[in-house]
Design a protein around this motif. Structure first.
Motif, PDB file in Angstrom:
ATOM      1  N   UNK A   1      -8.835 -12.430   3.866  1.00  0.00           N
ATOM      2  CA  UNK A   1      -8.054 -11.209   4.084  1.00  0.00           C
ATOM      3  C   UNK A   1      -7.412 -10.749   2.776  1.00  0.00           C
ATOM      4  N   UNK A   2      -7.004 -11.733   1.954  1.00  0.00           N
ATOM      5  CA  UNK A   2      -6.433 -11.356   0.649  1.00  0.00           C
ATOM      6  C   UNK A   2      -7.470 -10.627  -0.208  1.00  0.00           C
ATOM      7  N   UNK A   3      -8.741 -10.979  -0.060  1.00  0.00           N
ATOM      8  CA  UNK A   3      -9.792 -10.239  -0.767  1.00  0.00           C
ATOM      9  C   UNK A   3      -9.741  -8.771  -0.355  1.00  0.00           C
ATOM     10  N   UNK A   4      -9.601  -8.556   0.976  1.00  0.00           N
ATOM     11  CA  UNK A   4      -9.531  -7.180   1.465  1.00  0.00           C
ATOM     12  C   UNK A   4      -8.303  -6.472   0.910  1.00  0.00           C
ATOM     13  N   UNK A   5      -7.179  -7.211   0.800  1.00  0.00           N
ATOM     14  CA  UNK A   5      -5.969  -6.584   0.263  1.00  0.00           C
ATOM     15  C   UNK A   5      -6.184  -6.202  -1.197  1.00  0.00           C
ATOM     16  N   UNK A   6      -6.824  -7.105  -1.946  1.00  0.00           N
ATOM     17  CA  UNK A   6      -6.955  -6.812  -3.370  1.00  0.00           C
ATOM     18  C   UNK A   6      -7.971  -5.705  -3.617  1.00  0.00           C
ATOM     19  N   UNK A   7      -8.794  -5.379  -2.602  1.00  0.00           N
ATOM     20  CA  UNK A   7      -9.681  -4.222  -2.755  1.00  0.00           C
ATOM     21  C   UNK A   7      -8.857  -2.946  -2.893  1.00  0.00           C
ATOM     22  N   UNK A   8      -7.642  -2.953  -2.310  1.00  0.00           N
ATOM     23  CA  UNK A   8      -6.709  -1.853  -2.469  1.00  0.00           C
ATOM     24  C   UNK A   8      -7.344  -0.490  -2.171  1.00  0.00           C
ATOM     25  N   UNK A   9      -7.828  -0.357  -0.942  1.00  0.00           N
ATOM     26  CA  UNK A   9      -8.393   0.924  -0.543  1.00  0.00           C
ATOM     27  C   UNK A   9      -8.216   1.030   0.962  1.00  0.00           C
TER      28      UNK A   9
ATOM     29  N   UNK B   1       0.815  -1.217   0.000  1.00  0.00           N
ATOM     30  CA  UNK B   1       0.000   0.000   0.000  1.00  0.00           C
ATOM     31  C   UNK B   1       0.845   1.262   0.000  1.00  0.00           C
ATOM     32  N   UNK B   2       2.131   1.152   0.392  1.00  0.00           N
ATOM     33  CA  UNK B   2       2.974   2.349   0.305  1.00  0.00           C
ATOM     34  C   UNK B   2       3.981   2.196  -0.821  1.00  0.00           C
ATOM     35  N   UNK B   3       4.960   1.306  -0.641  1.00  0.00           N
ATOM     36  CA  UNK B   3       6.079   1.260  -1.587  1.00  0.00           C
ATOM     37  C   UNK B   3       5.618   0.921  -2.995  1.00  0.00           C
ATOM     38  N   UNK B   4       4.787  -0.115  -3.128  1.00  0.00           N
ATOM     39  CA  UNK B   4       4.398  -0.568  -4.461  1.00  0.00           C
ATOM     40  C   UNK B   4       3.075   0.014  -4.918  1.00  0.00           C
ATOM     41  N   UNK B   5       2.598   1.032  -4.195  1.00  0.00           N
ATOM     42  CA  UNK B   5       1.341   1.642  -4.601  1.00  0.00           C
ATOM     43  C   UNK B   5       1.386   2.181  -6.035  1.00  0.00           C
ATOM     44  N   UNK B   6       2.490   2.823  -6.451  1.00  0.00           N
ATOM     45  CA  UNK B   6       2.493   3.360  -7.821  1.00  0.00           C
ATOM     46  C   UNK B   6       2.343   2.298  -8.903  1.00  0.00           C
ATOM     47  N   UNK B   7       2.637   1.037  -8.613  1.00  0.00           N
ATOM     48  CA  UNK B   7       2.429   0.019  -9.653  1.00  0.00           C
ATOM     49  C   UNK B   7       1.260  -0.882  -9.287  1.00  0.00           C
ATOM     50  N   UNK B   8       0.260  -0.312  -8.606  1.00  0.00           N
ATOM     51  CA  UNK B   8      -0.807  -1.158  -8.069  1.00  0.00           C
ATOM     52  C   UNK B   8      -1.566  -1.893  -9.161  1.00  0.00           C
ATOM     53  N   UNK B   9      -1.655  -1.300 -10.358  1.00  0.00           N
ATOM     54  CA  UNK B   9      -2.389  -2.016 -11.411  1.00  0.00           C
ATOM     55  C   UNK B   9      -1.691  -3.304 -11.809  1.00  0.00           C
ATOM     56  N   UNK B  10      -0.390  -3.427 -11.454  1.00  0.00           N
ATOM     57  CA  UNK B  10       0.326  -4.665 -11.772  1.00  0.00           C
ATOM     58  C   UNK B  10       0.083  -5.740 -10.716  1.00  0.00           C
ATOM     59  N   UNK B  11       0.019  -5.373  -9.444  1.00  0.00           N
ATOM     60  CA  UNK B  11      -0.098  -6.427  -8.432  1.00  0.00           C
ATOM     61  C   UNK B  11      -1.533  -6.751  -8.071  1.00  0.00           C
ATOM     62  N   UNK B  12      -2.466  -5.851  -8.379  1.00  0.00           N
ATOM     63  CA  UNK B  12      -3.857  -6.144  -8.013  1.00  0.00           C
ATOM     64  C   UNK B  12      -4.364  -7.469  -8.606  1.00  0.00           C
ATOM     65  N   UNK B  13      -4.153  -7.732  -9.912  1.00  0.00           N
ATOM     66  CA  UNK B  13      -4.653  -9.012 -10.444  1.00  0.00           C
ATOM     67  C   UNK B  13      -4.014 -10.220  -9.772  1.00  0.00           C
ATOM     68  N   UNK B  14      -2.728 -10.091  -9.414  1.00  0.00           N
ATOM     69  CA  UNK B  14      -2.047 -11.228  -8.776  1.00  0.00           C
ATOM     70  C   UNK B  14      -2.679 -11.524  -7.424  1.00  0.00           C
ATOM     71  N   UNK B  15      -2.888 -10.470  -6.638  1.00  0.00           N
ATOM     72  CA  UNK B  15      -3.491 -10.664  -5.324  1.00  0.00           C
ATOM     73  C   UNK B  15      -4.915 -11.202  -5.479  1.00  0.00           C
ATOM     74  N   UNK B  16      -5.606 -10.707  -6.476  1.00  0.00           N
ATOM     75  CA  UNK B  16      -6.974 -11.150  -6.765  1.00  0.00           C
ATOM     76  C   UNK B  16      -7.000 -12.655  -6.994  1.00  0.00           C
ATOM     77  N   UNK B  17      -6.121 -13.113  -7.899  1.00  0.00           N
ATOM     78  CA  UNK B  17      -6.059 -14.543  -8.217  1.00  0.00           C
ATOM     79  C   UNK B  17      -5.690 -15.360  -6.992  1.00  0.00           C
ATOM     80  N   UNK B  18      -4.718 -14.854  -6.257  1.00  0.00           N
ATOM     81  CA  UNK B  18      -4.265 -15.583  -5.082  1.00  0.00           C
ATOM     82  C   UNK B  18      -5.388 -15.684  -4.053  1.00  0.00           C
ATOM     83  N   UNK B  19      -6.154 -14.597  -3.874  1.00  0.00           N
ATOM     84  CA  UNK B  19      -7.277 -14.618  -2.933  1.00  0.00           C
ATOM     85  C   UNK B  19      -8.281 -15.691  -3.334  1.00  0.00           C
ATOM     86  N   UNK B  20      -8.560 -15.710  -4.618  1.00  0.00           N
ATOM     87  CA  UNK B  20      -9.523 -16.691  -5.138  1.00  0.00           C
ATOM     88  C   UNK B  20      -9.052 -18.119  -4.865  1.00  0.00           C
TER      89      UNK B  20
END
Lengths: 488, 166
Positions: free
Chosen positions: A317-325, A267-286
Motif C-alpha cells: 500500500x505504501x507503494x501506492x502512496x508513493x505513486x502520489x496520484x 495528498x491534501x495538506x502536504x501536497x505542496x511539498x510532495x517532492x520532499x516526502x515522496x522519497x521518504x515514502x518510497x524508501x519506507x515502502x521498499x
C-alpha cells in the motif's frame, strides 16, 4: 444567537454513522450488567445490529456530501469508502468474537462496546478534515484497541501484547502530536484544506524546512500505525499475543483507517511539498516489503507469520502512496478493501482452529486440515491464494492496480522489487497450503471441532468479498476511482 | 523584564522536563512534572493568557498531578531498577538524541520567521468567554468526541483492572 448554536440537521446526518455507533456502544455498556453470563452473547447481536445500522447511516451520510461542523469533517466518496470498510471489518470481527469469548471467558460485555467505539474512532478518522479530529479519532481507535489486545487479563501473552502496543503506540502518537504542533506553528491552522492553501500561496507559505519537519514527525506517527518500516517492530509481538479475533480486527480496521488519514494528510495538506516526502515514502515502502516478506519466511507461529505478512501488505500500500496520484490513491483504497477481507478471513480460520487457550497456532498444527475439514481448508486456501495475489481473487487485482499506478508514476524499481517480493511471499503462503493438504493429519486436526456459526458466517462473507473483488473488481474500483480526488 | 523572566521559566521548564526522565523514583519524577506545568503556566501568563495560565495550574498542576501522585502512592512504586539495555540502545541512544535535538534547534534557528517576534502580553483573547464560545461553535464536534474518548478510557480501565466476582 442561541438558535445558531445548534448545528444544522445536514451536519448531524453527515456524522450519522458515528452517532449510531456511539449509541450502540453505550447501549451495550448499559445492558451488560443486566444480563446473565450465558446471555452475554446477546450483546454481540446488538453490536452487529448497531454496525449494520451504521452501514446504512454511512449510505445516508453519503447523500449529504460536503464539509460539516465548521470543516471538522468532510463527507466525500473517500470518507464513505473507508467508513464502510471499517464498519464491515467491525462486523466480521464481532462475528468471530462471539464464540471465542464464550470459549475463553464467559463474562464479557464490554468487549463489544470497545469494538464499537474503536470503529467510531476509525470512522471519524475516515472523514476527518482537521488534524484535531484526526488525533481524537486515532486516540479513540487506538485506546480501544490497546484494551482489546489485553482483554484476556489472565493470559500472559495478552498482557505482553497490550503493554507493548500501549507503550509504543503512545510514543508514536506523541510524535504525531508534535508534528501537528509544528504545522500549527508554521501554517497557523490545523485544517487540512487551509494548510494546503497556506503552503501553496507564495506570500503566506512558511519556510519549507519547517513544514518538512512537521511532515517527518507526522510520518513517524502514521508509519507506526500502519506498521510500515522502520516502525513495524511492534506488530509481530502484538499480533501474536492478542486474542485471534482482536488481531483480525486490528490488522484490518485500524490499519485501513490509519492509511485513510495518511493519504488524506499527505495528498491534501502536504501536497505542496510532495517532492520532499515522496522519497521518504518510497524508501519506507521498499523497506517494509523486504522486512515483512523475508521475516515471514522464518516464522512457524501462524499468527506471527500473518503479522509479518500484514507488514508486507502495508508495504504494497505504501507503494501506492508513493505513486502520489489519484490512480495510486484508488489502488490503495481497493487494496485495503481486498486486504481486509482476505486477512480477516485468514484470522477467522486461526480463531477457529486455535481452540481453548490458543493451543494450536503453529503452521505444523494445520497438518491434514484439508482432509478433516475440507470446506474450512478450501476457504482458507482462497484467503491464502488471495494474499499471494493469484488471479480471480481480490489480492490479485489489488496488486495489479498498485503496480500499475507505480508504473504510471515511473517508479520502475519499486515495481520490480515489489513483484519480486510477491514471489518470495508466495513461498510462505504455499507452505501453509502444503502442510494443510499434503501432510498426515496430526493431533490438532484430529480433534478439530465443527466451525462455530459466527465464525462460519465470517468465513463465508470474507471469502465472498475476496472473490467478488477478484471477479468483479470494477464494482469497488469504479467507486474508488471516483472518490480518489480528495477535497482540496 | 519580559525576556529575562521568559528565559528563567523556560530554563526551569526544560530542566524539570529532563529531570522527569532522568529521575529513577516515580515521586521525584512527578514533582519535576509539577515544575514543568508551573513554569509553563508562568510562560502563558507572560504572553497574556491569564485564563489559560490559571487553567494550567488548576487542572494540570492541581488535579492531574494529584491523581499521578495518588496512583504512585497507591501502587507503592519504589525506585526503578536499572534494567540491562541492549547494545544498540546504549551505543546509539545518546548520539541520536543529540542529533534530533540539534536538527530541531537548527531548523528553528535557521528557518523560523524572525520578522514578527513574540510580543509579551499582546495576547488578549484567551478569556473564558472566548474559549467557551469557540468550544460550542467551531470546536463542538471535537469537544463532544473527546467525551467518547474519555468514556472509552474509563471503560478500558475498568475492563483491565476489575476483580472477577464469582
Amino acid at each position: 444567537m442561541p438558535a445558531s448554536l445548534f448545528p444544522p440537521y445536514e451536519d448531524l446526518l453527515r456524522i450519522l454513522p458515528e452517532i449510531v455507533l456511539t449509541i450502540a456502544g453505550t447501549l451495550v455498556m448499559v445492558l451488560e450488567p443486566a444480563l446473565r453470563p450465558e446471555r452475554k452473547r446477546l450483546l454481540g447481536g446488538i453490536a452487529i445490529a448497531g454496525l449494520l445500522v451504521a452501514l446504512w447511516g454511512t449510505a445516508v451520510a453519503n447523500l449529504f456530501r460536503g464539509p460539516a461542523f465548521h470543516q471538522m469533517v468532510v463527507v466525500d466518496g473517500f470518507a464513505t469508502f473507508f467508513r464502510a470498510l471499517v464498519i464491515v471489518v467491525g462486523i466480521l470481527a464481532v462475528l468471530c468474537s462471539i464464540h471465542y469469548l464464550q470459549r475463553e471467558r464467559p463474562d464479557s460485555g464490554e468487549y463489544y462496546a470497545l469494538v464499537l467505539f474503536s470503529v467510531v474512532g476509525q470512522s471519524v478518522m475516515a472523514a476527518a478534515n482537521e488534524l484535531i479530529m484526526i488525533f481524537i479519532g486515532l486516540e479513540i481507535s487506538s485506546i480501544a484497541t490497546y484494551v482489546l489486545a489485553g482483554y484476556l487479563r489472565d493470559d500472559r501473552r495478552n498482557n505482553e501484547s497490550a503493554i507493548k502496543y500501549f507503550l509504543l503506540g503512545s510514543f508514536a502518537t506523541a510524535f504525531l502530536l508534535y508534528g501537528i504542533a509544528w504545522i500549527y506553528g508554521a501554517a497557523g491552522t490545523t485544517n487540512l484544506v487551509e494548510i494546503r492553501r497556506v503552503l501553496s500561496t507564495p506570500e503566506l507559505a512558511p519556510p519549507r524546512f519547517l513544514v518538512g519537519v512537521s511532515a517527518a514527525l507526522m510520518f513517524v506517527g502514521f508509519a507506526f500505525k500502519v506498521s510500515a518500516a522502520p516502525f513495524q517492530v511492534w506488530a509481530p509481538d502484538v499480533y501474536q499475543g492478542a486474542p485471534a479475533p482482536v488481531t483480525a480486527f486490528m490488522s484490518a480496521g485500524p490499519k485501513a483507517a490509519a492509511f485513510a488519514i495518511f493519504l488524506r494528510v499527505y495528498m491534501t495538506a502536504f501536497e505542496p511539498i510532495s517532492n520532499r516526502w515522496e522519497p521518504v515514502v518510497w524508501l519506507s515502502a521498499l523497506a517494509t516489503m523486504f522486512v515483512g516478506n523475508f521475516a515471514a519466511l522464518l516464522q512457524n507461529n501462524i499468527k506471527r507469520l500473518l503479522a509479518y505478512s500484514s507488514i508486507a501488505h502495508a508495504g504494497y500500500v505504501m507503494v501506492a502512496v508513493s505513486a502520489h496520484s489519484e490512480i495510486g490513491t484508488a489502488a490503495a483504497m481497493f487494496y485495503l478493501a481486498a486486504y481486509a477481507f482476505m486477512n480477516v478471513g485468514a484470522f477467522a480460520v486461526v480463531t477457529h482452529f486455535a481452540r481453548q487457550g490458543e493451543k494450536y497456532v503453529d503452521v505444523d498444527d494445520l497438518a491434514g486440515l484439508g482432509h478433516r475439514q475440507p470446506v474450512t481448508a478450501a476457504l482458507f486456501s482462497i484467503f491464502l491464494l488471495s494474499l499471494i495475489g493469484i488471479p480471480l481473487t481480490g489480492g490479485f487485482f489489488g496488486k495489479f492496480y498498485i503496480f500499475k499506478a507505480a508504473l504510471e508514476a515511473k517508479l520502475y524499481w519499486l515495481t520490480v522489487i515489489g513483484l519480486l517480493n510477491s514471489a518470495v511471499a508466495a513461498y510462505y503462503y504455499l507452505r501453509i497450503l502444503v502442510v494443510m493438504y499434503f501432510h498426515e493429519p496430526g493431533e490438532a486436526a484430529q480433534t478439530v471441532s465443527p466451525v462455530a456459526p459466527g465464525v462460519k458466517i465470517a468465513l463465508w462473507a470474507s471469502a465472498a468479498g475476496t472473490l467478488l473483488l477478484g471477479i468483479f473488481p470494477s464494482v469497488i474500483l469504479d467507486f474508488a476511482d471516483r472518490s480518489a480526488a480528495l477535497m482540496k | 523584564m519580559d525576556v529575562p523572566l521568559f528565559l528563567i521559566f523556560a530554563a526551569i521548564a526544560v530542566a524539570c522536563g529532563v529531570n522527569v526522565v532522568v529521575q529513577r523514583h516515580p515521586i521525584t519524577s512527578a514533582i519535576s512534572l509539577i515544575g514543568v506545568m508551573g513554569s509553563l503556566a508562568a510562560l502563558y501568563l507572560l504572553l497574556g493568557g491569564e485564563f489559560i495560565a490559571a487553567v494550567q495550574v488548576v487542572v494540570y498542576a492541581g488535579a492531574i498531578m494529584v491523581l499521578f501522585v495518588f496512583v504512585i502512592m497507591l501502587l507503592n512504586a519504589g525506585a526503578e531498577g536499572r534494567s540491562g539495555r541492549s547494545w544498540p540502545v546504549r551505543l546509539l541512544g545518546i548520539p541520536f538524541l543529540v542529533l534530533l535535538l540539534g536538527l530541531l534547534s537548527f531548523v528553528v534557528q535557521a528557518y523560523a520567521p524572525k520578522t514578527d517576534r513574540v510580543v509579551f502580553g499582546a495576547f488578549t483573547s484567551g478569556g473564558p468567554r472566548d474559549i467557551g464560545k469557540l468550544l460550542f461553535t467551531e470546536y463542538l464536534l471535537p469537544f463532544e468526541l473527546t467525551s467518547v474518548l474519555i468514556l472509552i478510557a474509563i471503560a478500558g480501565a475498568v475492563v483491565l483492572a476489575r476483580k472477577e466476582i464469582d
